[in-house]
Design a protein around this motif. Structure first.
Motif, PDB file in Angstrom:
ATOM      1  N   ARG A   1       0.831  -1.215   0.000  1.00  0.00           N
ATOM      2  CA  ARG A   1       0.000   0.000   0.000  1.00  0.00           C
ATOM      3  C   ARG A   1       0.863   1.260   0.000  1.00  0.00           C
TER       4      ARG A   1
ATOM      5  N   ASP B   1      -0.566   7.317   0.086  1.00  0.00           N
ATOM      6  CA  ASP B   1      -1.869   7.873  -0.291  1.00  0.00           C
ATOM      7  C   ASP B   1      -3.003   6.899   0.000  1.00  0.00           C
ATOM      8  N   GLU B   2      -2.788   5.619  -0.280  1.00  0.00           N
ATOM      9  CA  GLU B   2      -3.815   4.608   0.006  1.00  0.00           C
ATOM     10  C   GLU B   2      -4.049   4.490   1.514  1.00  0.00           C
TER      11      GLU B   2
ATOM     12  N   SER C   1      -7.599   5.413   3.421  1.00  0.00           N
ATOM     13  CA  SER C   1      -8.235   4.467   4.327  1.00  0.00           C
ATOM     14  C   SER C   1      -8.493   5.108   5.689  1.00  0.00           C
TER      15      SER C   1
END
Length: 150
Positions: A129, A132-133, A137
């Protein structure tokens, strides 16, 4: 480390009282000072200050909740009262942060002795990941959209 400090809303300061009982309290006003100190404002920290005066070894942790990472710092704390010649210089950033909303009774100056990285478990479980991911989240988890709480 400065980035994570600047992006953290609270830090957690751990001290030990005269009986050896741990005391962990959230602190809202804190910053790095130079390359080797963390400065924390004593706004309502009577027990913390008393504990440091008898047992100066402390631990402070902070987390950037959106990047899901932070640091744990172990060090030696000293108390600077407002009459100290160093108070205005050392506390300049904190005094700007409070902007008159709070009275800073003392400064807690923590000389850094050991630094450890804190990572959310997702860094181990989902190493692919991107930052940004992870942030997207966390925004979803905390109900934040484009800088707004929803």
């Amino acid at each position: 480390m400065r980035t994570d400090i600047e992006n953290s809303v609270l830090c957690w300061l751990a001290t030990v009282d005269a009986d050896g009982t741990p005391n962990v309290t959230p602190k809202e006003i804190f910053s790095a000072y130079g390359d080797d100190r963390i400065i924390v404002a004593d706004i309502a920290s009577t027990n913390t200050v008393r504990n440091i005066q008898s047992h100066p070894k402390v631990c402070v942790s902070f987390i950037d909740v959106f990047r899901q990472r932070g640091f744990k710092i172990v060090g030696h704390a000293t108390i600077l009262d407002p009459n100290s010649s160093a108070f205005a210089e050392v506390g300049a950033d904190l005094l700007k942060m409070v902007d008159g909303d709070f009275t800073i009774r003392n400064l807690i100056s923590i000389q850094i002795e050991k630094v450890s990285r804190i990572w959310a478990p997702s860094y181990t479980h989902f190493p692919e990941r991107t930052e940004d991911e992870r942030m997207l989240s966390a925004y979803k988890t905390y109900g934040v959209t484009a800088g707004k709480v929803v």
